[in-house]
Design a protein around this motif. Structure first.
Motif, short mmCIF file in Angstrom:
data_model
loop_
_atom_site.label_atom_id
_atom_site.label_comp_id
_atom_site.label_asym_id
_atom_site.label_seq_id
_atom_site.Cartn_x
_atom_site.Cartn_y
_atom_site.Cartn_z
N ASP A 73 -7.29 21.65 -2.01
CA ASP A 73 -8.27 20.58 -1.79
C ASP A 73 -7.56 19.23 -1.82
N TRP A 74 -7.37 18.66 -0.64
CA TRP A 74 -6.62 17.41 -0.52
C TRP A 74 -7.35 16.27 -1.22
N ARG A 75 -8.66 16.32 -1.27
CA ARG A 75 -9.39 15.30 -2.00
C ARG A 75 -8.95 15.25 -3.46
N LEU A 76 -8.83 16.41 -4.09
CA LEU A 76 -8.40 16.45 -5.49
C LEU A 76 -6.93 16.08 -5.62
N GLY A 77 -6.10 16.57 -4.70
CA GLY A 77 -4.68 16.23 -4.74
C GLY A 77 -4.45 14.75 -4.57
N ALA A 78 -5.20 14.14 -3.65
CA ALA A 78 -5.07 12.70 -3.42
C ALA A 78 -5.46 11.91 -4.66
N GLU A 79 -6.48 12.35 -5.36
CA GLU A 79 -6.88 11.65 -6.58
C GLU A 79 -5.78 11.71 -7.64
N ARG A 80 -5.13 12.86 -7.74
CA ARG A 80 -4.06 12.98 -8.73
C ARG A 80 -2.86 12.10 -8.35
N LEU A 81 -2.49 12.10 -7.08
CA LEU A 81 -1.37 11.25 -6.65
C LEU A 81 -1.73 9.78 -6.79
N ALA A 82 -2.95 9.43 -6.44
CA ALA A 82 -3.37 8.03 -6.53
C ALA A 82 -3.30 7.51 -7.96
N GLY A 120 0.80 -1.21 0.00
CA GLY A 120 0.00 0.00 0.00
C GLY A 120 0.84 1.27 0.00
N ALA A 121 0.16 2.38 -0.30
CA ALA A 121 0.80 3.69 -0.34
C ALA A 121 -0.04 4.67 0.47
N ASP A 122 0.53 5.19 1.54
CA ASP A 122 -0.08 6.26 2.33
C ASP A 122 0.36 7.56 1.66
N LEU A 123 -0.55 8.19 0.92
CA LEU A 123 -0.19 9.22 -0.04
C LEU A 123 0.48 10.44 0.57
N ASN A 124 0.03 10.84 1.75
CA ASN A 124 0.60 12.04 2.38
C ASN A 124 0.28 12.03 3.85
N ASN A 125 1.30 12.25 4.66
CA ASN A 125 1.14 12.21 6.10
C ASN A 125 0.62 13.54 6.66
N GLU A 126 -0.47 13.45 7.40
CA GLU A 126 -0.99 14.55 8.21
C GLU A 126 -1.26 15.86 7.46
N PRO A 127 -2.09 15.86 6.42
CA PRO A 127 -2.51 17.14 5.85
C PRO A 127 -3.16 18.00 6.94
N HIS A 128 -2.83 19.26 6.97
CA HIS A 128 -3.34 20.11 8.05
C HIS A 128 -3.31 21.57 7.62
N GLY A 129 -3.65 22.46 8.55
CA GLY A 129 -3.61 23.89 8.26
C GLY A 129 -4.50 24.24 7.08
N GLY A 130 -3.88 24.71 6.00
CA GLY A 130 -4.62 25.14 4.82
C GLY A 130 -5.18 24.03 3.96
N ALA A 131 -4.88 22.78 4.28
CA ALA A 131 -5.43 21.66 3.50
C ALA A 131 -6.94 21.57 3.72
N SER A 132 -7.68 21.56 2.62
CA SER A 132 -9.15 21.48 2.68
C SER A 132 -9.61 20.17 2.08
N TRP A 133 -10.92 19.95 2.14
CA TRP A 133 -11.49 18.74 1.53
C TRP A 133 -12.83 19.08 0.90
N GLU A 143 -5.33 9.89 4.12
CA GLU A 143 -5.64 10.49 5.41
C GLU A 143 -6.60 11.65 5.23
N GLY A 144 -7.14 12.14 6.34
CA GLY A 144 -8.05 13.26 6.30
C GLY A 144 -7.31 14.59 6.37
N VAL A 145 -8.00 15.61 6.86
CA VAL A 145 -7.41 16.93 7.04
C VAL A 145 -7.61 17.34 8.50
N GLU A 146 -7.11 18.50 8.86
CA GLU A 146 -7.24 18.96 10.25
C GLU A 146 -8.62 19.56 10.52
N ARG A 147 -9.13 20.31 9.56
CA ARG A 147 -10.43 20.96 9.71
C ARG A 147 -11.10 21.02 8.34
N ASN A 148 -12.40 21.29 8.36
CA ASN A 148 -13.12 21.32 7.09
C ASN A 148 -14.19 22.39 7.12
#
Length: 275
Positions: A180-189, A159-172, A204-209
């Motif tokens: 938008d980490w959702r979009l970034g994760a899709e591109r990396l995936a 497996g691949a954990d795409l990015n550790n601990e998105p936070h701060g300005g990372a949105s979903w 992973e998720g984000v810190e706030r939404n």
């Protein structure tokens, strides 16, 4: 076992190898993501001794953090902070070769390996987003492609954990391309699955939404509830694992840990944060 013989998939809220449900019981082994460019602890203990201990105590997986900096230059670096009297078999190996040996020795013991892009630069803190000025998204994609092709034939890299601990300005789910980490994760995936379609994709998720529960801060990478409205879309079915990143009260005193009802209050907290 060959890579073709071992491929897991997601179905009905579980991870399966064929018809057999697989329970992942893992540990983190830090070090490759740091400026040591080596597994921590090897300054005093033999690597194989620690792997034996891991397997003998009922664990079946290791989450292996690494940096984009390492992945892009694995064989031009010498690992630091290794006691070669305790690890003579690692003498003279590059960082990449030490990681090769680690993956091989895990396979010999039946230990799975989850690759975790833990940070971008080895000497810097974990960034808010999955890229920065030094390592733009194209460089992050190249880092993932490079390390995945290196281990494509290793059955136990699952497996691949795409990015550790998105936070701060990372949105979903807000559609902002650069945050938008959702979009970034899709591109990396898409890059990961092109390099190795066997792998599970851990997101992973984000810190706030701001779309869901805007006033509710979580752990870095801990808020996945917005996926109910804005789910991750992968080019391959059965490969997605939502992986909220959370800790217990020994790491930080979240207010809900002080609730008189703790820990019976936690299922409601998890439902709100995870969805």
């Amino acid at each position: 076992m060959s890579a073709q013989d071992f491929e897991v998939h997601v179905a009905d809220g579980g991870i399966y190898w064929g018809e057999q449900r697989v329970s992942i019981k893992g540990v983190n082994w830090f070090g490759f993501e740091t400026a040591d460019f080596a597994l921590h602890g090897l300054w005093c203990v033999n690597m194989n001794t620690l792997l034996d201990f891991t397997a003998q105590h009922g664990f079946n997986a290791i989450r292996l953090p690494f940096s984009a900096e390492l992945a892009l230059n694995m064989d031009a670096r010498q690992p630091g902070n290794i006691d070669y009297s305790a690890n003579p078999e690692l003498q003279g190996l590059t960082t990449g070769q030490v990681m090769d040996r680690f993956v091989q020795e895990c396979a010999r013991r039946g230990l799975l390996v989850l690759l975790d892009l833990h940070r971008l630069s080895a000497a810097k803190e974990i960034p808010e987003l999955w890229y920065d000025e030094q390592y733009p998204e194209a460089a992050v994609m190249k880092a993932w492609r490079t390390i995945l092709l290196r281990y494509a034939s290793c059955w136990n890299v699952f497996g691949a954990d795409l990015n550790n601990e998105p936070h701060g300005g990372a949105s979903w789910g807000d559609g902002t391309v650069h945050t938008d980490w959702r979009l970034g994760a899709e591109r990396l995936a898409a890059v990961v699955l092109e390099a190795n379609p066997r792998l599970l994709i851990f997101v992973e998720g984000v810190e706030r939404n701001a779309v869901v529960q805007p006033a509710d801060n979580c752990w870095w990478g801990g808020h996945c509830a917005a996926a109910a409205k804005a789910p991750i879309r992968l080019p391959v079915d059965g490969k997605l694992v939502y992986s909220p990143h959370v800790y217990g009260p020994d790491v930080f005193g979240q207010p809900y840990f002080n609730d008189p009802k703790f820990p019976s209050n936690m299922p409601d907290i998890w439902t709100r944060h995870f969805g």
